[in-house]
Design a protein around this motif. Sequence first.
Motif, mmCIF file in Angstrom:
data_model
loop_
_atom_site.group_PDB
_atom_site.id
_atom_site.type_symbol
_atom_site.label_atom_id
_atom_site.label_comp_id
_atom_site.label_asym_id
_atom_site.label_seq_id
_atom_site.Cartn_x
_atom_site.Cartn_y
_atom_site.Cartn_z
ATOM 1 N N GLN A 52 0.615 -1.207 0.161
ATOM 2 C CA GLN A 52 0.159 -0.060 0.006
ATOM 3 C C GLN A 52 0.883 0.818 -0.258
ATOM 4 N N TYR A 53 0.744 1.928 -1.235
ATOM 5 C CA TYR A 53 1.827 3.181 -1.281
ATOM 6 C C TYR A 53 0.831 4.461 -1.493
ATOM 7 N N PHE A 54 1.830 5.670 -1.110
ATOM 8 C CA PHE A 54 1.694 6.796 -2.092
ATOM 9 C C PHE A 54 2.062 8.036 -2.390
ATOM 10 N N VAL A 55 2.789 8.853 -2.897
ATOM 11 C CA VAL A 55 3.540 9.245 -3.751
ATOM 12 C C VAL A 55 2.939 10.948 -3.516
ATOM 13 N N PHE A 65 -1.652 3.812 -3.667
ATOM 14 C CA PHE A 65 -2.578 2.730 -4.450
ATOM 15 C C PHE A 65 -1.655 1.589 -3.756
ATOM 16 N N THR A 66 -2.831 0.793 -4.522
ATOM 17 C CA THR A 66 -2.690 -0.909 -3.603
ATOM 18 C C THR A 66 -1.807 -1.384 -4.731
ATOM 19 N N THR A 67 -1.316 -2.779 -4.252
ATOM 20 C CA THR A 67 -0.499 -3.944 -4.951
ATOM 21 C C THR A 67 -0.986 -4.942 -4.838
ATOM 22 N N PRO A 68 -2.385 -5.528 -4.797
ATOM 23 C CA PRO A 68 -2.369 -7.352 -4.078
ATOM 24 C C PRO A 68 -1.977 -7.999 -5.277
ATOM 25 N N THR A 69 -1.779 -7.516 -6.333
ATOM 26 C CA THR A 69 -0.869 -8.072 -6.942
ATOM 27 C C THR A 69 0.094 -7.614 -8.417
ATOM 28 N N LEU A 70 1.323 -7.952 -8.838
ATOM 29 C CA LEU A 70 2.326 -6.704 -9.522
ATOM 30 C C LEU A 70 1.845 -7.561 -11.377
ATOM 31 N N HIS A 256 -8.826 -7.822 -4.449
ATOM 32 C CA HIS A 256 -7.414 -8.418 -5.050
ATOM 33 C C HIS A 256 -7.219 -7.329 -6.421
ATOM 34 N N GLN A 257 -7.638 -6.536 -6.473
ATOM 35 C CA GLN A 257 -7.376 -5.836 -7.678
ATOM 36 C C GLN A 257 -6.700 -4.485 -7.677
ATOM 37 N N PRO A 258 -6.372 -4.173 -8.092
ATOM 38 C CA PRO A 258 -5.090 -3.379 -8.063
ATOM 39 C C PRO A 258 -5.716 -1.999 -7.563
ATOM 40 N N ALA A 259 -5.628 -0.811 -7.184
ATOM 41 C CA ALA A 259 -6.227 0.489 -6.849
ATOM 42 C C ALA A 259 -5.977 1.270 -7.117
ATOM 43 N N LEU A 260 -6.228 2.820 -7.360
ATOM 44 C CA LEU A 260 -5.225 4.114 -7.284
ATOM 45 C C LEU A 260 -6.229 4.832 -6.936
ATOM 46 N N LEU A 261 -5.646 5.822 -6.458
ATOM 47 C CA LEU A 261 -7.041 7.134 -5.806
ATOM 48 C C LEU A 261 -6.228 8.671 -6.233
ATOM 49 N N ILE A 262 -6.323 9.149 -7.776
ATOM 50 C CA ILE A 262 -5.490 9.680 -7.983
ATOM 51 C C ILE A 262 -6.050 11.367 -8.038
ATOM 52 N N CYS A 263 -5.650 12.321 -7.354
ATOM 53 C CA CYS A 263 -6.285 13.234 -6.805
ATOM 54 C C CYS A 263 -5.318 14.971 -7.109
#
Length: 436
Positions: A52-55, A65-70, A256-263
């Motif tokens: 689980q990351y953010f930048v 964003f989250t990375t349950p899978t690469l 299980h789905q990779p997700a992103l929040l973009i603000c």
Amino acid sequence: MKNQAFNQSLLSFLHNSPTPFHAVDSMKATLLDKGFKELKEKDHWVIEEGGQYFVTRNASSIIAFTTPTLNFHSSGWRMIGGHTDSPCLKLKPNAHVVRSGYHQLGVEIYGGVLLHTWLDRDLSLAGRITLKLDSGERISRLIDFKDPIAVVPNLAIHLNRSANDGFSVNPQEEMLPILGLAKSELELQSVLMKQVRKQHPTLGGAEILDFELSLYDTQAPSLVGLHKEFICSARLDNLLSCFVGLDALLAAKESHQPALLICTDHEEVGSLSTSGANGPFLEDVLQRLSPNPEHFVQAINRSMLISADNSHGLHPNYSAKHDKLHAPMINSGAVIKVNSNQRYATNSETAGIYRDLAKQEGYEVQTFVVRSDMACGSTVGPIMAGGIGVPTIDIGLPTFGMHSIRELAGSEDAYGLSKVLARFINTPVLMSSEEE
């Protein structure tokens, strides 16, 4: 009760986010508290499965964003987009003005401000200050005066008898906030430095190099109406969507789905900046996650973006401003925004997906199409869709007074949207890839 707790958290977020810098700072604090790891763009990234990351960029835009899978090329990304900026009055670089015995502030109009709504309000000042320390180090820090320190008084009707017949406000001459009487000396740099030392007492000696400061209304957000049907606040456009998107991301972090929040910042002025939706921020992040060009294209084509930005609710005093068959009601569900000229990025497939997800959650869906004799606004949706090619839908919550200093939305709509967005993140297959 869940809806009440949600709304109280929303009101707190709005109150603590007078500028995009403060909004991103608030979101960072929440993400860190929930176990997300902050990444720096200048560093080498090591992304792990289950992470689980953010930048951030420019301290005013954020991607979490989250990375349950690469294996992004086989899973795609679930994306939610919004923007952190709102129309406002920003200080000019040489802001101190003395006129007719008063200290005033020279301001620049940021975005499509409803200027008359800023008159007779208790205004404060917040934003980012860039400093040089005694050591020679250059740093930036956030400040917020919090207290009302300025006001733009209206002109009495006795001096403007036609005021109620409609009048325009000259942004250069008539929107300068008054700080106080000019009987005493005032040096703006000293005032700002005093606030820096008040909020950051450990800095020691420092010199102000520059600033990005905005005025804002000090009245706190509130629930209004006989039955608390409405949320009344500054900056609902678009911090409302940022909060909802963050809540959905956190609620679905076990997906299980990779997700992103973009603000992103600067939507109100076209999004063309390093930290805007029309800049490279999103694509830079996605390409670092999926550097193989073919895998990147595969991932994009298995992805979907929900662009969440406020919509125009049917105003009972101005109902003629709406197409009668596309007139959204507050607290009747999120609005799918459609425009054949691509001012919104919605198409039949992305709309169909959202309608089905909302139905599964038990929420109604509305549709907005601007009258054919009126111009249509736009959002980050078409910009992101055109930039990376991701299938996109534009949605929003019905709002009154968009771009006013104080906007109005429904107290039920935001919670419902957060549930639908969480289901969107959790849904493994959005659309069959088979074609007839």
